[in-house]
Each structure stands twice: as C-alpha cells, then as structure tokens.
Write an enzyme that holds these catalytic residues in place. Structure first.
Site, mmCIF file in Angstrom:
data_model
loop_
_atom_site.group_PDB
_atom_site.id
_atom_site.type_symbol
_atom_site.label_atom_id
_atom_site.label_comp_id
_atom_site.label_asym_id
_atom_site.label_seq_id
_atom_site.Cartn_x
_atom_site.Cartn_y
_atom_site.Cartn_z
ATOM 1 N N MET A 1 -14.599 57.361 12.874
ATOM 2 C CA MET A 1 -14.477 56.714 11.574
ATOM 3 C C MET A 1 -13.229 57.138 10.817
ATOM 4 O O MET A 1 -12.601 56.346 10.133
ATOM 5 C CB MET A 1 -15.704 57.041 10.728
ATOM 6 C CG MET A 1 -15.644 56.496 9.306
ATOM 7 S SD MET A 1 -17.138 56.926 8.414
ATOM 8 C CE MET A 1 -16.648 56.382 6.765
ATOM 9 N N GLU B 1 -10.945 71.064 0.246
ATOM 10 C CA GLU B 1 -10.343 72.375 0.478
ATOM 11 C C GLU B 1 -10.009 72.545 1.959
ATOM 12 O O GLU B 1 -10.776 72.168 2.838
ATOM 13 C CB GLU B 1 -11.308 73.479 0.046
ATOM 14 C CG GLU B 1 -10.764 74.880 0.298
ATOM 15 C CD GLU B 1 -11.782 75.968 -0.017
ATOM 16 O OE1 GLU B 1 -11.449 77.158 0.133
ATOM 17 O OE2 GLU B 1 -12.915 75.623 -0.412
ATOM 18 N N ASP C 1 -26.996 66.867 9.377
ATOM 19 C CA ASP C 1 -26.219 67.231 10.569
ATOM 20 C C ASP C 1 -25.813 68.702 10.507
ATOM 21 O O ASP C 1 -24.659 69.053 10.746
ATOM 22 C CB ASP C 1 -24.982 66.336 10.705
ATOM 23 C CG ASP C 1 -24.374 66.404 12.115
ATOM 24 O OD1 ASP C 1 -25.105 66.760 13.054
ATOM 25 O OD2 ASP C 1 -23.172 66.121 12.259
ATOM 26 N N LYS D 1 -25.272 72.215 11.857
ATOM 27 C CA LYS D 1 -25.029 72.788 13.177
ATOM 28 C C LYS D 1 -23.894 73.798 13.040
ATOM 29 O O LYS D 1 -23.172 73.808 12.029
ATOM 30 C CB LYS D 1 -24.652 71.697 14.177
ATOM 31 C CG LYS D 1 -23.429 70.864 13.778
ATOM 32 C CD LYS D 1 -23.203 69.724 14.763
ATOM 33 C CE LYS D 1 -22.034 68.841 14.313
ATOM 34 N NZ LYS D 1 -21.815 67.710 15.251
ATOM 35 N N ASN E 1 -20.366 72.807 11.849
ATOM 36 C CA ASN E 1 -20.221 72.347 10.462
ATOM 37 C C ASN E 1 -20.382 73.479 9.457
ATOM 38 O O ASN E 1 -20.511 73.233 8.266
ATOM 39 C CB ASN E 1 -21.239 71.247 10.153
ATOM 40 C CG ASN E 1 -20.790 69.896 10.677
ATOM 41 O OD1 ASN E 1 -19.605 69.695 10.930
ATOM 42 N ND2 ASN E 1 -21.721 68.985 10.861
#
Length: 623
Positions: free
Chosen positions: A28, A95, A186, A188, A191
C-alpha cells in the site's frame, strides 16, 4: 510510476518534506527518510503508492491509519507529526526511530547474525505496509538493543525482569489506545521498536480499527500475521474483535521473547491457524526451564483461546507483569485439570461427545452393579439385571424406544425411583437432549443426595448442556468428596480422560472386576486411548486401541462402530509420515462409515459422521 530511487515520479519534495531515500515499502505505501524543512528534523514519511489506482477504499484506509495514530499521544507509541496530500499523493510524517525492532533483538539473543528483516506479509491484506521494515536498513539498528545475550537468556533473572517491564510498558500503551477506541490488530515483534534510550514503542497501525466506526473490511476477511493472530482473528468475522485480541497477540510476542520460539509453528499457514484454534501453546517452561513460573502463568493467561479468560484490558496485563517484577503475588491462576478438561471439550466436540455418552453408560452400569452389592435389601433379581443391562446397551446403540421400554420393565420389577431417573437421564443424553437429561438427573440427585457418583454424572450433563458455571460449582464440590464405591472411582477416572488419559486408565483398572470385563468398560478404555493417542501423536497408540476394539463381540453395535471409526481416523492423523498406513486407516474408517449408513438418524452416528467429514475437510457433507 516510481523511479529507480523509489521517489514518486517527478517529486523530490512533498509539502514541507524533502525526500532523502526510500527505507521501506509494502503493497500500500512507501516509507522515506525525509527532512521536515520548517523544523529541520528527520522524519519517516509514509506515502500512499500511486500504482494502486487510488481507490476510494485504499485512500480511506490510509487516512484512517494516519488519523488513528495522530489521536494517540503516549510515550510508548511512535507519534505522527503531520498529514497531508499534494497533487493527489497522500502522506503522513512520523518519528524516525533509530533502533531495531524487537524481532531483531530476539534474533540477536538467539545468537544469529544481524540481517535485514524480511517484511512478513499480512494474510488477506496485502495492501498494507509493515513500516517496521525501514528500521532494518538503518546503520544504527543494533546499538539500542538491550544488553541481552544467549547466556543471559538461559541464566540471568534480569533478562526476564527487563522483558516483563518492557512488555508491561507496551500493554499500558495498548490500554491507552483501547480507551481511545482503537484496536491495533497486528501486534508482533517487528512492530515493536527499541529506541536508543531503551524504550519499547508500538508502531504501524495499518490494521487498526476504530471501534465506534463501521469496519472497513469485508466480513470474513482475515487480517494479521499468522503466528500472532488471536483465535477470533482466525475465524475472520464470526467472533467480534475487541481489545482482547491485542492482549492475545502481545501475549504471543511475550511467549517468543521468553522462549525464542513462536507459540505455534508449521510449514504451512493452515497448519499454524489450525493450531491457534485447536491446540494450547506448549508451556513455556518446557521450552526454557529458566522461565519463572509466575511469568509463564501470566503469558498463558494472556493467550487464552476464550477471550473471557484473558486479561480484560492492557492495564490488567501490565499490572500483573509489574507484580511479578516486584515479587508480589500475581492475579493470574494456573488452569487446573477441570479447566483444561472444559477447554478440551470445547475444541474436540466429536471425541468428547462420544466420550460423554460412554461415561454416562459405563457409570450407570457400574452404579447399579455397586448398589446391588452394597444394599442387600434392594438386591436386584437376575431379571432386573438383565433389564437394566439391556436398557444400557440399547441406549448406547441409540435405540431410545427400546431403552425406554426396558426402563418400564425395570420399574415393574422394583428398581427404585432414583435409579430409574438416572437411567432416564442417560437415555435422554444419548438422544441428544441434554436439557431433558439434566431434569431427570437433578431429580435423581434429590432422591440420592449422598451419592458421589450421582453428583459426578450430573456435572457431566451440565457440561454437555453448556451450563459451565454450574458445572464448575458442582465440580468444586465434587473434588471435596471422597469416592467410596467402585462406581465413584470409575467415574472419577473417566472425568480425567480428557486432561490426563494415563491417569484415567489407571483409575479405570480399579473399577469392579465385572465392569472391567464388560464391553462398555472396553469401550471406555478405547476412548481414553484415543485421547491419549491424540496427545502423543504416536500411531502405535491408536493402533493398539483398534486391536482392543476388535476383541469386543458386538459387530453390529453402532456405538462400537462409531468408536472404531474414531480410532481409525486418529491412526490416520498420527500416521502422517507413513503414507500406506495412513491410507489403510482412512480406508477402514470409510468402511465403518458405510456400516453406519443404516443408522442415519442415530445421534451418536451423526456425531461420528461429522467428525469423519471434518477430518476429510468435506465441508458440504459436514454441513
């Protein structure tokens, strides 16, 4: 389209931002290292890819992600600085964290060399970018990682304290996001970013959902990364998602941090998803015996398959982690045998349905045999024994009409009311009418209040009827009572069949000698053997069960055929690496299925058919 350096065609600047270099991309968006000119600072700039055709849904999702993160102001959430669009190009700035992802830290602790992290694609949502990937290309990715090594992982308690503190900080950040009405969906290791000051920050809200707004995904669309998805994410829309799905995923992340292994592993996606739905994760201390007991308990509570059994909020999760760090008593409690049994029943309705029916039949036979020996004044005649035995066998085979006729015969020859009600409850249970079974069994309990066996039988009926709270209450009461009769010991053993089949078989051997020789007792041991074979995965265990079943002289009994079909399917599953043995087991199961065709309306046979088509993945016939 895009130039070779990754910048949008004809653009070196978007609004107030000078594009320096591409540092990550997905289906995306593209992430650039950029300089915000007005403030002269480096930022990470996420840009919607022009090659998508800019559908209204992709633009709306991109804007929603930016808006969701922009609303969040928390120490452990990577902040968004600005949003905008220029000539139809949409972007937002956040950031630039100069540090590795937790995924890299885990790799470092494993002792593997530092390498660029391959972005893990989201299932069913290929047009979302895992922005954590851009940190892997930074030159300073390893300088901010915690001072953890393979040796500290195996021996240093500070490792576990630090891990608990960092995950607690993330749980607090999630609690804050949830209170703002945003679920991440999401969570995990890739991330979660480790900043130079050692702070763990939550990143990439690309799958986030604003709870008060309508969902933007189609019902049944599965979003997330397989190893960390909650069971309700796997079912893709059949169970509503709330903040507890993030609790599960953070628990799975903590599991991997503590053990250096994902909670569920498989060569294919469907294998991992099936384990998430149907298997408990391996206890952490079996993977790494150094993991503290309390920390294991906290992690497994966060990963409960039933959302109601997890921590209700990120704040509760964080509080328990900090209780562990400060050496206070934690709120989480380890699951006992009864709780494990309930969870197993919910995930294995086919086996547990057959087992529950068999438990009721075996218990009733043993109970009446014990009563005849212990109460000489109520000694049943040979005619009574024959009538009761016939009623039990007919109930097991699903012939409810004949069984009810046998009960009437038993009543005519003097069987007491409490025993008759137990027998009526057994027949209703085999007819698949659990509610009516409970009515008869409750009446039997009022007529025989001191019987441990009756209480155990009623507890089983409550469980099948879905009354879990009453089942729990009665089970607690049952645990305080001491079994006295052979029937008490027999049913106690069968109650352990799901959670500890080895112990169940040991207790069954202490049943009265007559019961041990009966066809019902052999069937009981066979079902315990099936459960044990499912747990061990050893095909020889399943083959032994089939050998024992073939010793029973009741070739046309539909109950025996159903149990043997179940055993052949267990053998086929366990023989995954032995193709000839697997095919032979499936062939024998198919033959048993054909033998059951004449009993098409029998509830026991229906359950066996459902399990067969479930294993064969024939959804049309299963429905």
């Amino acid at each position: 389209m895009n130039q070779g350096d990754g910048k949008p065609q004809g653009a070196d600047r978007l609004g107030d931002f000078e594009l320096i270099r591409e540092i990550g991309r997905g289906g995306m968006g593209v992430v650039f290292e950029a300089r915000q000119v007005s403030l002269d600072r480096l930022v990470a700039l996420k840009v919607l890819r022009a090659g998508l055709g800019l559908t209204s849904q992709s633009v709306q999702r991109f804007r929603r992600e930016a808006a969701a993160v922009a609303r969040l102001h928390h120490t452990n959430i990577v902040p968004v600085y600005a949003t905008g669009d220029q000539d139809g190009t949409h972007f937002y700035a956040m950031e630039l964290v100069e540090g590795p992802s937790l995924d890299q830290v885990i790799r470092q602790v494993r002792g593997e060399r530092t390498a660029p992290l391959e972005t893990e694609p989201s299932l069913g949502d290929s047009d979302l970018l895992d922005t954590a990937a851009y940190h892997d290309s930074h030159e300073k990715t390893t300088r901010s990682a915690p001072a953890w090594t393979s040796s500290s992982f195996s021996s240093n308690a500070q490792f576990f304290d630090t891990a608990a503190r960092m995950i607690a900080d993330v749980a607090d950040a999630l609690d804050y996001a949830h209170r703002q009405g945003i679920v991440h969906r999401d969570i995990k290791p890739s991330n979660l970013l480790v900043s130079p000051d050692g702070r763990l920050s939550l990143n990439d809200f690309g799958l986030a959902r604003v709870l008060e707004e309508p969902g933007m995904t189609t019902t049944g669309e599965m979003l997330g990364t397989p190893a960390y998805m909650s069971p309700e994410q796997v079912t893709a829309g059949r169970t509503p998602l709330d903040q507890r799905t993030d609790i599960y995923s953070l628990g799975a992340t903590l599991y991997e941090l503590l053990t250096l292994e994902a909670p569920f592993k498989g060569e294919r996606r469907d294998q991992v998803l099936a384990q998430i739905l149907h298997k408990d994760p391996r206890p952490l201390r079996r993977v790494n015996k150094k993991v503290p007991v309390d920390l294991e308990t906290i992690c497994l509570k966060a990963m409960e398959k039933d959302p109601d059994r997890r921590y209700a909020s990120g704040g509760e999760f964080a509080a328990d982690l900090r209780r562990y760090v400060n050496r206070f008593a934690i709120a989480a409690r380890r699951a006992g045998p009864l709780a494990k049994g309930v969870k197993w029943v919910k995930r294995h309705p086919g086996v547990s349905g057959l087992l529950a029916c068999l438990v009721l039949a075996l218990f009733a036979i043993s109970y009446f045999a014990a009563q005849s020996r212990l109460a000489r004044s109520r000694l049943l005649s040979a005619q009574q024994d024959a009538a009761l035995e016939r009623a039990m066998l007919e109930a097991m085979s699903g012939d409810a009409e004949s069984a009810m006729g046998s009960i009437t015969m038993a009543e005519n020859v003097g069987v007491e009311a409490g025993e008759l009600n137990m027998l009526r409850g057994l027949v209703e249970k085999h007819r698949g009418r659990a509610r009516e079974a409970v009515v008869h069994l409750e009446q039997a309990q009022r007529q025989m209040p001191g019987s441990v066996a009756v209480k155990a039988l009623l507890a089983s009926a409550y469980l099948e009827n879905g009354n879990y709270q009453t089942f729990d209450e009665l089970s607690i009461e049952l645990e305080k009572l001491r079994p006295r009769t052979p029937a008490d010991y027999l049913f106690l053993g069968l109650s352990f069949a799901d959670s500890d089949p080895k112990e169940a078989l040991h207790i069954l051997e202490r049943a009265p000698e007559r019961s041990r020789r009966s066809a019902v007792a052999r069937l009981a041991k066979a079902l315990c053997g099936i459960v044990r074979a499912a747990d061990t995965g050893n095909p020889d265990d399943a083959a032994h069960v089939i050998q024992e079943l073939n010793k029973i002289d009741a070739p046309e009994n539909p109950y025996l055929i159903s149990v043997r079909l179940e055993a052949n399917l267990s053998l086929a599953i366990a023989s995954n690496s032995d193709a000839p043995r697997r095919e032979a087991a499936f062939s024998n199961a198919s033959l048993d299925l054909e033998r059951l065709a004449q009993y098409s309306e029998n509830p026991i046979v229906l359950r066996a058919n459902c399990f067969y088509y479930f294993i064969q993945r024939d959804d049309d016939k299963l429905l």
